[in-house]
Scaffold this active site. Structure first.
Site, PDB file in Angstrom:
ATOM      1  CG  ASP A  11      -0.677   4.471   6.943  1.00 32.34           C
ATOM      2  OD1 ASP A  11      -1.613   4.987   7.595  1.00 32.34           O
ATOM      3  OD2 ASP A  11      -0.836   3.912   5.850  1.00 32.34           O
ATOM      4  CG  ASP A  52      -1.043   6.354   3.712  1.00 33.40           C
ATOM      5  OD1 ASP A  52       0.174   6.561   3.598  1.00 33.40           O
ATOM      6  OD2 ASP A  52      -1.581   5.298   3.335  1.00 33.40           O
ATOM      7  CE1 TYR A 228       1.918  -3.583   0.556  1.00 31.05           C
ATOM      8  CE2 TYR A 228      -0.421  -4.072   0.689  1.00 31.05           C
ATOM      9  CZ  TYR A 228       0.599  -3.179   0.465  1.00 31.05           C
ATOM     10  OH  TYR A 228       0.308  -1.877   0.154  1.00 31.05           O
ATOM     11  CE  LYS A 231       6.291  -2.060  -1.331  1.00 32.24           C
ATOM     12  NZ  LYS A 231       7.026  -3.276  -1.090  1.00 32.24           N
TER      13      LYS A 231
END
Ligand code: F6R
Ligand code: MG
Ligand code: MG
Length: 365
Positions: A11, A52, A228, A231
């Site tokens: 991404d 994305d 984070y 993903k």
């Protein structure tokens, strides 16, 4: 002929938000891979997107984990990031977790699935791509494809599949691996792969011929970054027909929109919805999670295709079902099991909130 099929994805910027890739980014990546094809480094390539994530599907004869191929992918992502920044796309360069390339994109953010094969006289392969989910999302589908006769009748009636398949499972936290044989060891296998946030099926092999049947990307971005950062959005390559499951047996597991982690802020469970490539645009609550399937016939390394396998009408009911499950899960709002369990929230704002309130926790009876 020995051939390597490499799928490397990242991404590098979303359009709009995290919902899709911008066409100019795909075009730019295409230019970079065209050059590599002209020099002979690549035999062929196909550039596509899933949500994305920019997907580079490449064939070559350099083998797995080859520095030149990985550098090509890395440079393509770096160039794409420059354009993403110019267009002010969202999260430009998001998955490039390192400043400099050091020989291999593994551990640097991008996802990688590669297999070196001896191309069969006819070689159908399916490249699965997912968005808004994580490594481990392939565990259930791969189990069904290669070990469940209720999905793959070939395991029972095709003599060249009857010996079963071996599953290479990675513990993504401890960085260890184990190979388990099916059908004898399915109970042991399921103990591990039934916990996909920690154990991911990396590869599947035919026990009879030892040939590779499937390989997936297993990198966990949050474990690499320690926080984070979006993903993993994994990919998986599966060979089909003859000594492997038929194309229909490979696609059949996705008729169940099984629950995966990764929806909204990487922090929610939701159904994995199989969609046509153009429909991999997760929008509702940044989801629900999507999976696409690009089918190719390989011809001396040339990628004949893709055929958009989930565009088929026979997946309409699954999509409807997925949307119903999505609605049901959404009604739970910030509650588990829609929200991920505590352990997974460690990579979000949870630790900060816990720290801030630590002093206000007093002893309870
Ligand atoms: C999920 C995903 C999105 C983002 C969300 C917030 O994997 O990519 O749900 O987590 O849109 O994004 P940021 O924090 O980048 O504004
Ligand atoms: Mg993104
Ligand atoms: Mg993504």
């Amino acid at each position: 002929m020995k051939l390597t099929l490499s799928v490397i994805k990242a991404d590098i910027g979303g359009y709009v938000g995290h919902s899709a890739s911008h066409p100019d980014i795909l075009a730019k990546a295409g230019e970079s891979l065209t050059k590599a094809k002209k020099t002979g480094l690549l035999i062929d390539y196909h550039v596509t997107q899933c949500g994305d994530d920019l997907q580079l599907i490449m064939t070559h004869q350099q083998g797995e984990e080859n520095e030149r191929i990985h550098k090509l992918a890395w440079d393509t992502f770096v160039e794409g990031t420059k354009l993403a920044k110019a267009l002010k796309l969202y999260g430009a360069g998001q998955d490039l977790l390192s400043d400099a390339f050091s020989g291999n994109v593994k551990g640097m953010g991008p996802g990688v699935a590669e297999m070196e094969i001896e191309e069969r006289p006819s070689e159908p392969v399916i490249v699965f791509m997912a968005d808004k989910t994580s490594a481990g999302a392939w565990n259930m589908p791969l189990y069904k494809m290669f070990a469940d006769p209720f999905n793959t009748i070939g395991l029972i009636i095709a003599p060249n599949m009857h010996t079963g398949f071996a599953f290479e499972v990675h513990d993504v936290k401890e960085h260890t691996k184990i190979t388990l044989n099916t059908p004898e060891e399915i109970y042991d296998l399921l103990i591990f792969i039934g916990a996909p946030s920690r154990y991911a099926v990396k590869a599947v092999y035919s026990r009879e011929t030892k040939e590779i049947a499937a390989v997936s990307s297993t990198q966990r971005l949050s474990l690499i970054a320690g926080r984070y950062v979006g993903k993993d959005d994994p990919v998986c390559i599966v060979r089909a027909q003859s000594q492997f499951p038929a194309v229909g047996e490979v696609l059949e597991p996705f008729s169940l929109p099984h629950l995966v982690e990764g929806w909204m802020r990487g922090s929610h469970h939701g159904p994995l919805m199989p969609v046509a490539i153009d429909d991999a645009t997760p929008t509702r609550f940044d989801g629900p999670p999507r999976v696409t399937a690009a089918g190719f016939q390989l011809a001396d390394g040339k990628l004949i295709g893709p055929r958009d396998m989930f565009a088929d009408k026979s997946f309409d009911r699954t999509r409807q079902w997925a949307n119903e499950v999505a609605e049901y899960m959404r009604r739970h709002g910030p509650f588990e099991p829609h929200r991920l369990p505590l352990e997974e929230m460690e990579y979000t704002t949870m630790p900060q909130v816990a720290k801030k309130l630590a002093k206000r926790f007093t002893k309870a009876d």
